[in-house]
Motif scaffolding. Structure first.
Motif, PDB file in Angstrom:
ATOM      1  N   UNK A 231      15.928 -24.833 -51.559  1.00 56.23           N
ATOM      2  CA  UNK A 231      16.003 -26.286 -51.655  1.00 56.23           C
ATOM      3  C   UNK A 231      16.161 -26.926 -50.277  1.00 56.23           C
ATOM      4  N   UNK A 232      17.021 -26.334 -49.453  1.00 54.91           N
ATOM      5  CA  UNK A 232      17.207 -26.840 -48.095  1.00 54.91           C
ATOM      6  C   UNK A 232      15.902 -26.761 -47.304  1.00 54.91           C
ATOM      7  N   UNK A 233      15.213 -25.624 -47.421  1.00 54.31           N
ATOM      8  CA  UNK A 233      13.945 -25.473 -46.722  1.00 54.31           C
ATOM      9  C   UNK A 233      12.899 -26.451 -47.206  1.00 54.31           C
ATOM     10  N   UNK A 234      12.830 -26.641 -48.521  1.00 51.21           N
ATOM     11  CA  UNK A 234      11.845 -27.579 -49.085  1.00 51.21           C
ATOM     12  C   UNK A 234      12.113 -28.998 -48.613  1.00 51.21           C
ATOM     13  N   UNK A 235      13.378 -29.403 -48.598  1.00 51.02           N
ATOM     14  CA  UNK A 235      13.710 -30.747 -48.135  1.00 51.02           C
ATOM     15  C   UNK A 235      13.366 -30.916 -46.659  1.00 51.02           C
ATOM     16  N   UNK A 236      13.608 -29.873 -45.878  1.00 48.23           N
ATOM     17  CA  UNK A 236      13.247 -29.945 -44.467  1.00 48.23           C
ATOM     18  C   UNK A 236      11.748 -30.072 -44.258  1.00 48.23           C
ATOM     19  N   UNK A 237      10.974 -29.376 -45.082  1.00 51.05           N
ATOM     20  CA  UNK A 237       9.517 -29.432 -44.964  1.00 51.05           C
ATOM     21  C   UNK A 237       8.945 -30.774 -45.407  1.00 51.05           C
ATOM     22  N   UNK A 238       9.579 -31.411 -46.387  1.00 47.22           N
ATOM     23  CA  UNK A 238       9.048 -32.662 -46.937  1.00 47.22           C
ATOM     24  C   UNK A 238       9.661 -33.906 -46.312  1.00 47.22           C
ATOM     25  N   UNK A 239      10.656 -33.729 -45.451  1.00 50.17           N
ATOM     26  CA  UNK A 239      11.266 -34.897 -44.810  1.00 50.17           C
ATOM     27  C   UNK A 239      10.276 -35.565 -43.865  1.00 50.17           C
ATOM     28  N   UNK A 240      10.125 -36.867 -43.991  1.00 52.01           N
ATOM     29  CA  UNK A 240       9.130 -37.595 -43.191  1.00 52.01           C
ATOM     30  C   UNK A 240       9.737 -38.694 -42.320  1.00 52.01           C
TER      31      UNK A 240
END
Length: 376
Positions: A231-240
């Motif tokens: 979840x942390x990785x996904x949020x980091x990847x999708x943060x704009x």
């Protein structure tokens, strides 16, 4: 380990496509977490060959993982260079490297017999009564590392909370629409970090040897950590959005406050602010300026002929709210009037016609401010 490895690879490809300073620290965090869990795998598999090297790497990664995530938060939310935090960096990065170097040195100094006693008695059974000499010193070093781990995770959580709250407060002073910018999702990251921290603290309190005889707890924790880390990785990847984007928007040209210089000498600050807010409210009532998409403080300041600093002070002084709250109250009041006039209107249309960027933003602000519009 595999989850962190996948996150690292995804972040690496993302960096190759578009370099991002904050994301590079998240990539360093993912790489460190991957190494950490690889060392866990080696420990639970009971492979003692080259364990001296693996244990040294484990100590460094275990102490580094939370500080690296905190640095990632800093890069997302603060424009100051990391060099301005040199004492924090020296502590967060220097201490793990120092402790890892100390552990590696102790392994070199211990005899083969002392290494075996240390590994068998302390690392795998948590006993210290039969350990002496250099092996006992190594035991104390590992116990100190557990204390340092607890300190680092607590400090990382506290500093991370403060940093995100400060950033979100700044957003609300400048943007009317904060949904896609507000660290709501990053706040979820912070909650995930806190949960992981608590679990990590408990794990370190019991010691890894506890899970040798309670393998089911290891499976549960593995699943929990995997979900959290993914979840942390996904949020980091999708943060704009980050502080860099906000800084770019803050550079929008605004007129000087020269037109107010004459009144500054003859009017009290409160009177000037109230006159400006009366003009702003007139703009809202007559022009429905709050319906403008992606409205920010600069745009409104230009419209009423002032600068953003002066306008923000007026909103704070006369309304006692942030810019975001002031605008969204206007939107909710307008939406309530539309709803009363057209009861059959769907929420999607209400949100769109009231200036909200999404239905979720409409519902969120309606929960916050509907009571205010009813009082008005």
């Amino acid at each position: 380990m595999f989850v962190c490895g996948i996150v690292f690879v995804e972040l690496l490809f993302s960096q190759l496509r578009h370099r991002d300073g904050a994301r590079s620290w998240l990539m360093a965090w993912a790489a460190t977490a991957t190494l950490l869990y690889a060392m866990h795998l080696n420990y639970f598999s009971g492979q003692l060959r080259f364990y001296e090297c693996f244990d040294t790497i484990y100590v460094v990664c275990n102490l580094l993982v939370y500080p690296l995530y905190l640095i990632y938060i800093y890069k997302l939310t603060d424009l100051r260079p990391l060099s301005s935090r040199r004492w924090e960096l020296a502590c967060f990065i220097g201490v793990p490297v120092l402790m890892g170097g100390l552990v590696g040195t102790m392994y070199l100094l211990m005899s083969q017999g002392e290494r075996e006693v240390f590994q068998h008695e302390f690392l795998y059974h948590g006993r210290t009564s039969s350990i002496h000499g250099l092996a006992l010193i190594m035991t104390r070093i590992h116990q100190l590392c557990r204390v340092l781990f607890a300190v680092f995770l607590i400090v990382s959580c506290i500093f991370g909370i403060r940093q995100i709250n400060r950033f979100n407060h700044s957003l609300e002073q400048f943007y009317a629409d904060t949904e896609q910018r507000h660290m709501g999702r990053q706040r979820a990251v912070l909650w995930a970090l806190m949960v992981c921290s608590i679990v990590s603290f408990v794990v370190n309190l019991f010691g890894r040897q506890h899970f040798e005889s309670h393998s089911w707890t290891l499976y549960v924790l593995s699943v929990l950590f995997s979900v959290m880390l993914l979840y942390i990785g996904w949020l980091g990847l999708t943060n704009t959005f980050s502080i860099i984007d906000m800084h770019r928007d803050l550079k929008e040209p605004t007129p000087s406050a020269e037109e107010h210089e004459e009144t500054k000498e003859t009017e009290k600050p409160d009177d000037r602010y109230c006159k400006l807010m009366a003009l702003v409210q007139q703009t809202m009532d007559e022009d429905h300026y709050f319906l403008q998409n992606d409205l920010n403080l600069n745009t409104l300041a230009l419209h009423v002929g002032t600068n953003r600093t002066y306008l923000l002070q007026a909103i704070r002084q006369c309304e006692g709210v942030s810019f975001s709250e002031y605008i969204n109250r206007q939107r909710i009041a307008y939406a309530e009037r539309l709803k009363a006039k057209y009861p059959e209107m769907h929420a999607e249309e209400l949100a769109q016609r009231s200036g909200f960027s999404s239905v979720s933003a409409y519902y969120m602000n309606r929960r916050r401010y509907a009571h205010h519009s009813e009082k008005k």
